[in-house]
Design a protein around this motif. Sequence first.
Motif, mmCIF file in Angstrom:
data_model
loop_
_atom_site.group_PDB
_atom_site.id
_atom_site.type_symbol
_atom_site.label_atom_id
_atom_site.label_comp_id
_atom_site.label_asym_id
_atom_site.label_seq_id
_atom_site.Cartn_x
_atom_site.Cartn_y
_atom_site.Cartn_z
ATOM 1 N N ASN A 269 -38.995 -18.832 -9.396
ATOM 2 C CA ASN A 269 -40.190 -18.011 -9.244
ATOM 3 C C ASN A 269 -41.371 -18.892 -8.908
ATOM 4 O OD1 ASN A 269 -38.992 -15.471 -10.042
ATOM 5 N ND2 ASN A 269 -38.943 -16.277 -12.119
ATOM 6 N N TYR B 286 -45.499 -18.930 -9.497
ATOM 7 C CA TYR B 286 -46.602 -18.346 -10.242
ATOM 8 C C TYR B 286 -47.906 -18.829 -9.622
ATOM 9 C CZ TYR B 286 -42.967 -17.450 -13.677
ATOM 10 O OH TYR B 286 -41.831 -17.020 -14.306
ATOM 11 N N TRP C 214 -52.180 -17.035 -21.111
ATOM 12 C CA TRP C 214 -51.472 -16.618 -19.899
ATOM 13 C C TRP C 214 -50.119 -17.323 -19.809
ATOM 14 C CZ3 TRP C 214 -49.906 -19.633 -15.706
ATOM 15 C CH2 TRP C 214 -49.310 -18.917 -14.668
ATOM 16 N N ALA C 215 -50.109 -18.634 -19.986
ATOM 17 C CA ALA C 215 -48.872 -19.408 -19.853
ATOM 18 C C ALA C 215 -47.825 -18.964 -20.871
ATOM 19 C CB ALA C 215 -49.165 -20.898 -20.003
ATOM 20 N N THR D 151 -47.208 -16.068 -21.934
ATOM 21 C CA THR D 151 -46.603 -14.775 -21.599
ATOM 22 C C THR D 151 -45.605 -14.883 -20.448
ATOM 23 O OG1 THR D 151 -48.341 -14.149 -20.026
ATOM 24 C CG2 THR D 151 -48.671 -13.540 -22.352
ATOM 25 N N GLN D 152 -45.495 -16.046 -19.834
ATOM 26 C CA GLN D 152 -44.580 -16.248 -18.710
ATOM 27 C C GLN D 152 -43.280 -16.862 -19.208
ATOM 28 O OE1 GLN D 152 -45.860 -14.887 -15.923
ATOM 29 N NE2 GLN D 152 -47.710 -14.618 -17.153
ATOM 30 N N ARG D 153 -42.222 -16.729 -18.401
ATOM 31 C CA ARG D 153 -40.922 -17.336 -18.733
ATOM 32 C C ARG D 153 -40.596 -18.371 -17.659
ATOM 33 N NH1 ARG D 153 -38.150 -15.649 -22.928
ATOM 34 N NH2 ARG D 153 -36.181 -16.188 -21.947
ATOM 35 N N PHE D 154 -41.247 -19.511 -17.748
ATOM 36 C CA PHE D 154 -41.060 -20.586 -16.783
ATOM 37 C C PHE D 154 -39.676 -21.204 -16.960
ATOM 38 C CE2 PHE D 154 -45.646 -20.439 -17.532
ATOM 39 C CZ PHE D 154 -46.129 -20.343 -16.226
ATOM 40 N N ASP E 43 -38.862 -23.405 -11.072
ATOM 41 C CA ASP E 43 -40.033 -22.578 -10.796
ATOM 42 C C ASP E 43 -41.182 -23.459 -10.332
ATOM 43 O OD1 ASP E 43 -38.640 -20.345 -11.599
ATOM 44 O OD2 ASP E 43 -39.732 -20.087 -13.492
ATOM 45 N N ILE F 227 -45.617 -23.533 -9.778
ATOM 46 C CA ILE F 227 -46.908 -22.920 -10.079
ATOM 47 C C ILE F 227 -47.888 -23.410 -9.020
ATOM 48 C CG2 ILE F 227 -47.589 -24.728 -11.705
ATOM 49 C CD1 ILE F 227 -48.950 -22.483 -13.361
ATOM 50 N N VAL G 112 -47.439 -25.571 -20.533
ATOM 51 C CA VAL G 112 -46.402 -24.723 -19.949
ATOM 52 C C VAL G 112 -45.065 -25.134 -20.538
ATOM 53 C CG1 VAL G 112 -45.191 -24.112 -17.826
ATOM 54 C CG2 VAL G 112 -47.675 -24.373 -17.801
ATOM 55 N N THR H 35 -32.245 -18.203 -20.905
ATOM 56 C CA THR H 35 -33.069 -17.043 -20.627
ATOM 57 C C THR H 35 -32.799 -15.893 -21.568
ATOM 58 O OG1 THR H 35 -31.469 -16.260 -19.000
ATOM 59 C CG2 THR H 35 -33.314 -17.602 -18.193
#
Length: 144
Positions: A18, A20, A38-39, A41-44, A48, A50, A112, A120
């Motif tokens: 992904n 971001y 913010w960080a 709440t993400q699933r890095f 991925d 950014i 992060v 996951t």
Amino acid sequence: MFLWLVVVLMVSGSVSSNEYKLHWVVPPANASTSLNDWASTQRFQVGDTIRFKYKKDSVMQVTKEGYMQCNSSHPRFYSNTGKTRFMFDHSVPYYFMSGTSGHCEKGQKMIVEVMNHDRTSTSSAPPAAMAVWFCFLSFTLYIL
């Protein structure tokens, strides 16, 4: 053997990365949230990326100690292009801060947490990995 190989290729092909996007700015003094909010709440995941978008600033990856002390003297990574793309290549916490004097102290910093693709799920193994294991086990028992 062929069936197991097909399943492994299907599972490995289904893992995607992904991207971001983040506006990298000093949070307002009266902000109720931070960049860390913010960080978190993400699933890095590994692979991925950014994209930091900013003007007249910089972004640095630093050590945990550098992050805690807002010390920009020995960055692991530095960019001031205004559009910085950073890819996560390990499953570790990454510490970012602004390299502009005073910005880190005002809250322009972020941690992060990056997970491996196989972490996951909250179970001990994600469903795709369990399917591969089941196919492998079935095939092994079949040939025995």
